[in-house]
Design a protein around this motif. Structure first.
Motif, PDB file in Angstrom:
ATOM      1  N   LEU A  54       0.833  -1.205   0.000  1.00 42.03           N
ATOM      2  CA  LEU A  54       0.000   0.000   0.000  1.00 42.03           C
ATOM      3  C   LEU A  54       0.865   1.251   0.000  1.00 42.03           C
ATOM      4  O   LEU A  54       1.732   1.424   0.860  1.00 42.03           O
ATOM      5  N   GLY A  55       0.639   2.126  -0.965  1.00 43.79           N
ATOM      6  CA  GLY A  55       1.324   3.406  -1.010  1.00 43.79           C
ATOM      7  C   GLY A  55       0.392   4.511  -0.547  1.00 43.79           C
ATOM      8  O   GLY A  55      -0.826   4.438  -0.746  1.00 43.79           O
ATOM      9  N   PHE A  56       0.951   5.555   0.062  1.00 47.77           N
ATOM     10  CA  PHE A  56       0.114   6.659   0.517  1.00 47.77           C
ATOM     11  C   PHE A  56       0.961   7.907   0.740  1.00 47.77           C
ATOM     12  O   PHE A  56       2.192   7.840   0.877  1.00 47.77           O
ATOM     13  N   LEU A  57       0.298   9.036   0.785  1.00 51.95           N
ATOM     14  CA  LEU A  57       0.960  10.309   1.027  1.00 51.95           C
ATOM     15  C   LEU A  57       1.390  10.421   2.486  1.00 51.95           C
ATOM     16  O   LEU A  57       0.738   9.881   3.379  1.00 51.95           O
ATOM     17  N   HIS A  58       2.476  11.164   2.724  1.00 54.47           N
ATOM     18  CA  HIS A  58       2.924  11.369   4.101  1.00 54.47           C
ATOM     19  C   HIS A  58       1.807  11.920   4.975  1.00 54.47           C
ATOM     20  O   HIS A  58       1.637  11.519   6.120  1.00 54.47           O
ATOM     21  N   LEU A  59       1.028  12.848   4.423  1.00 53.45           N
ATOM     22  CA  LEU A  59      -0.033  13.496   5.188  1.00 53.45           C
ATOM     23  C   LEU A  59      -1.092  12.508   5.676  1.00 53.45           C
ATOM     24  O   LEU A  59      -1.776  12.772   6.662  1.00 53.45           O
ATOM     25  N   LEU A  60      -1.246  11.382   4.975  1.00 56.92           N
ATOM     26  CA  LEU A  60      -2.297  10.427   5.332  1.00 56.92           C
ATOM     27  C   LEU A  60      -1.834   9.420   6.372  1.00 56.92           C
ATOM     28  O   LEU A  60      -2.620   8.597   6.831  1.00 56.92           O
ATOM     29  N   GLY A  61      -0.557   9.477   6.732  1.00 55.66           N
ATOM     30  CA  GLY A  61      -0.030   8.519   7.697  1.00 55.66           C
ATOM     31  C   GLY A  61      -0.357   8.859   9.135  1.00 55.66           C
ATOM     32  O   GLY A  61      -0.105   8.047  10.038  1.00 55.66           O
ATOM     33  N   ARG A  62      -0.937  10.048   9.356  1.00 52.35           N
ATOM     34  CA  ARG A  62      -1.222  10.450  10.739  1.00 52.35           C
ATOM     35  C   ARG A  62      -2.460   9.742  11.289  1.00 52.35           C
ATOM     36  O   ARG A  62      -2.474   9.309  12.429  1.00 52.35           O
TER      37      ARG A  62
END
Length: 299
Positions: free
Chosen positions: A103-111
């Motif tokens: 799964l890939g995701f933006l840094h902002l969505l990791g919170r």
């Protein structure tokens, strides 16, 4: 006969060679393989013809492998062990209960978004393994299109024919200013009022950067760039230090110390969504996680 053709003829007999080496007895080898003894005898003779040398010699009441056959049987045992491991991995890969999802995701969505999705899914399928990859929006889109990722959470959604997507939630973009900034106490700010400000921006390739550039262009100016970064936390830290303003999603549950969040007028939003390769088959594990994400309400 070439090496490749000989290997192709020997490969189906690898379990037989390993069984003979383990048991030293045709009858017990047949039991281990679950086939009649005459079948084992015929296979031994056929393989001996392929190799051009006998495989076994009598040894008391049993048999003993010839030197050539023993070397081949030893290699067969190693090969079967590797194949068994591969079969187990393949079985896990195609099982929704014990598969693997990249799964890939933006840094902002990791919170919050990604951890909550994974927590709820792992509660149902604790055996599923995840490989998590973070990066810019463009990096995630490129890696997904290139087959490095199974799924990606990005914003905004890409318009690429080879990729399919579904929106999950619309997220408001706010103006972030230092706490002592003249705009910090405003109820709302128009983009045109920011023409004289210095901006702290995410680098090119990040979705928020693209949106910021578009909003500035629509307001009739090009942002004056003070600093560029790769993570929103760094950008907020620079804003708190008084080094510029930024456009970022809301920092929940409240802005960090030294930063004020002010709504823009009109209010801009970005759509966060899930993306996958269109028309390509997915493993059950990836399919199950995709359906979980699409069925999970976001606020």
């Amino acid at each position: 006969m070439t090496y490749d053709s000989l290997t192709a003829q020997v490969a189906p007999h690898l379990p037989l060679l390993a069984a003979l080496r383990k048991t030293g007895n045709v009858t017990r080898a047949a039991e281990l393989l679950g086939v009649p003894q005459p079948t084992v005898s015929r296979r031994i003779a056929a393989l001996a013809d392929v190799l051009g040398a006998p495989l076994t010699v009598p040894d008391g009441r049993g048999i003993r492998l010839t030197r050539a056959a023993d070397l081949l049987a030893e290699a067969a045992e190693r090969g079967l062990a590797t194949l068994d491991a591969g079969v187990r991995l393949a079985r896990e890969e195609v099982s929704p209960e014990s598969g693997h999802v990249v799964l890939g995701f933006l840094h902002l969505l990791g919170r919050s978004l990604v951890p909550s999705l994974l927590r709820d899914y792992r509660a149902r399928y604790p055996g599923v393994r995840f490989t998590l990859v973070q990066g810019s929006r463009q990096d995630m889109v490129d890696r997904l299109a290139g087959g490095e990722l199974d799924l990606a959470l990005v914003a905004p959604l890409p318009s690429v024919p080879s990729l399919a997507s579904a929106g999950l939630v619309d997220e408001e973009i706010l103006l972030c200013v230092p706490a002592g900034h003249p705009l910090a106490g405003r109820r709302s700010v128009r983009m045109s009022e920011l023409a004289g400000e210095e901006f702290v921006l995410l680098e090119q390739g990040y979705g928020v950067r693209t949106l910021t550039d578009e909003l500035c262009a629509a307001a009739g100016f090009t942002p004056r760039i003070a600093f560029e970064g790769q993570e929103s936390d760094t950008v907020r830290g620079l804003v708190a230090a008084g080094l510029g303003v930024a456009l970022l999603p809301r920092f929940g549950p409240g802005p960090p110390a030294g930063v004020a969040e002010v709504p823009l007028s009109p209010r801009p939003y970005r759509t966060i969504g899930l993306v996958w390769r269109a028309g390509e088959p997915m493993t059950p594990a990836v399919t199950a996680f995709r359906e979980h994400v699409l069925a999970t309400p976001q606020h």
